[in-house]
Write an enzyme that holds these catalytic residues in place. Structure first.
Site, short mmCIF file in Angstrom:
data_model
loop_
_atom_site.label_atom_id
_atom_site.label_comp_id
_atom_site.label_asym_id
_atom_site.label_seq_id
_atom_site.Cartn_x
_atom_site.Cartn_y
_atom_site.Cartn_z
N GLU A 191 33.42 43.03 36.35
CA GLU A 191 34.16 41.75 36.33
C GLU A 191 33.46 40.67 37.14
OE1 GLU A 191 37.15 40.68 38.97
OE2 GLU A 191 37.56 42.72 39.68
N LYS B 181 39.43 30.91 38.14
CA LYS B 181 39.77 32.34 38.10
C LYS B 181 40.55 32.55 36.81
CE LYS B 181 42.91 35.55 40.43
NZ LYS B 181 43.75 35.75 41.63
N ASP C 108 55.95 37.96 41.48
CA ASP C 108 54.49 37.88 41.46
C ASP C 108 53.93 39.27 41.17
OD1 ASP C 108 51.83 37.42 41.76
OD2 ASP C 108 51.97 36.44 43.71
N SER D 230 50.75 40.98 39.02
CA SER D 230 49.48 40.64 38.35
C SER D 230 49.51 41.01 36.87
CB SER D 230 48.34 41.38 39.03
OG SER D 230 47.14 41.18 38.29
N ALA D 231 48.90 40.15 36.06
CA ALA D 231 48.74 40.42 34.63
C ALA D 231 47.84 41.64 34.40
CB ALA D 231 48.18 39.20 33.92
N LYS E 66 45.03 47.40 47.15
CA LYS E 66 45.07 47.08 48.57
C LYS E 66 46.48 47.01 49.09
CE LYS E 66 41.44 44.14 48.76
NZ LYS E 66 41.73 44.04 47.37
N1 PSU Z 1 41.38 42.75 44.45
C1 PSU Z 1 40.24 42.75 45.19
N2 PSU Z 1 39.25 41.88 44.89
C2 PSU Z 1 39.36 41.01 43.85
C3 PSU Z 1 40.57 41.03 43.06
C4 PSU Z 1 41.54 41.91 43.41
O1 PSU Z 1 40.09 43.52 46.11
O2 PSU Z 1 38.44 40.22 43.62
C5 PSU Z 1 40.68 40.12 41.88
C6 PSU Z 1 40.45 40.91 40.60
O3 PSU Z 1 39.69 40.13 39.71
C7 PSU Z 1 41.86 41.11 40.07
C8 PSU Z 1 42.50 39.82 40.49
O4 PSU Z 1 41.92 41.31 38.69
O5 PSU Z 1 42.00 39.58 41.80
C9 PSU Z 1 44.01 39.89 40.50
O6 PSU Z 1 44.51 38.61 40.70
P1 PSU Z 1 46.04 38.29 40.35
O7 PSU Z 1 46.83 39.07 41.34
O8 PSU Z 1 46.15 36.80 40.55
O9 PSU Z 1 46.26 38.70 38.92
MN MN Z 2 49.96 36.68 40.87
#
Ligand code: PSU
Ligand code: MN
Length: 303
Positions: A27, A89, A141, A143-144, A162
């Site tokens: 990614e 992003k 909140d 994540s997708a 994490k």
């Molecule tokens: N966790 C990490 N490093 C990252 C991400 C998550 O330790 O860079 C990034 C990844 O690309 C993940 C995204 O898909 O954050 C998730 O963001 P969101 O919660 O906004 O969907």
């Molecule tokens: Mn989010």
């Protein structure tokens, strides 16, 4: 195969897929938003090298000039690394407008899964996935990345999630969505910086071949979704849980005070944790990604 006009494969990735060689997707949000420059670019190059050393062709994914790209040049990776948070992003929702406008985007786990699947790449390595945020039951909140895992058949190899997230609710969500979460050589969900989270996993595999066989079984059944493989951070890089969790709590409090919300939350917390640990979290992050890439290459080779 008929290719979508928005999809652009590098010659190397296209050739490897045509020849049935192992390919691993990588990614790009981790490059632009997940790590500072220049470590981000150095890590991205090292991931490609480790992938090759383990017998697979790397396909770093991003949106460039309105195209869904799998396989980037060194200049393109360097560009994303220098742009940092200036580049969008891009998760699932962002893709159509970026393509229509001919713009760039660094792809999250969800968006990279979409590109990988369109390209015919079945294995993808990253650091950590997004999940249910703490207080997600109030903020919604989530994540997708989690829903993508339920509908796009790509195997995502990560180091768990994490503790900036609500790990038990993240696991419940994945269970509801029917996503297999497999511990690689562990019976416990790894928590990114630490090998252990105290959260038990019901699925375990000890060899890349077992995972490859499971992916082939899911494919034969026509399962729509993906598989999440969670690999513990190597022992020598694993951080002290009490120490890192204290730091994470501090970072979460600051994000709350500053009113950081939405897609800015994860990048803010990552940068804050890095500063508070004097860079130790970044070192751990880099080495767990290397280990995931190696595991992903072995799975791809066993397919
Ligand atoms: N966790 C990490 N490093 C990252 C991400 C998550 O330790 O860079 C990034 C990844 O690309 C993940 C995204 O898909 O954050 C998730 O963001 P969101 O919660 O906004 O969907
Ligand atoms: Mn989010």
């Amino acid at each position: 195969m008929e290719r979508n006009s928005f999809l652009k494969l590098s010659p190397e990735v296209a050739d490897a897929l045509k020849a049935g060689k192992p390919v691993v997707a990588l990614e790009s949000t981790i490059i632009s938003h997940g790590m500072p420059y220049p470590q981000n670019v150095e890590t991205a190059f090292a991931c490609e090298r480790i992938c090759r050393e383990n017998g697979a062709v790397p396909a770093t994914c991003a949106i460039l000039g309105g195209k869904l790209c799998a396989g980037l040049t060194a200049d393109q990776i360097d560009y994303l690394g220098r742009q940092g948070s200036q580049v969008t992003k891009a998760s699932r929702r962002d893709i159509p407008l970026l393509l229509a406008r001919g713009m760039d985007g660094a792809t999250t786990v969800a968006a990279t899964m979409i590109i990988a699947h369109m390209a015919g790449i079945r294995v993808f390595a990253t650091g950590g996935i997004g999940g249910v945020h703490r207080n997600g039951q109030d903020t919604m909140d989530v994540s997708a990345d989690l829903d993508e895992l339920s509908k796009t058949p790509v195997c995502v190899v990560c180091a768990g999630a994490k503790a900036i997230l609500d790990l038990p609710r993240t696991m419940e969500y994945l269970e509801t969505k029917g996503v297999p979460v497999i511990g690689f050589g562990t019976d416990e969900l790894p928590a990114f910086y630490t090998a252990q989270s105290g959260i038990p996993l019901t699925l375990r595999a000890d060899e890349p071949k077992e995972i490859a066989d499971a992916l082939n079984a899911a494919k034969a059944l026509g399962y729509p979704g993906g598989t999440l493989v969670t690999v513990p951070i190597p022992q020598e890089w694993s951080m002290d849980p009490k120490y890192i969790n204290g730091i994470i709590d501090e970072a979460l409090m600051e994000a709350d005070q500053k009113g950081v919300v939405g897609k800015a939350v994860t990048p803010f917390l990552l940068a804050k944790v890095k500063d508070l640990t004097g860079g130790a979290s970044l070192e751990a992050n880099i080495h767990l990604v290397f280990n995931n890439v190696k595991t992903a290459a072995q799975i791809a080779a066993a397919l």
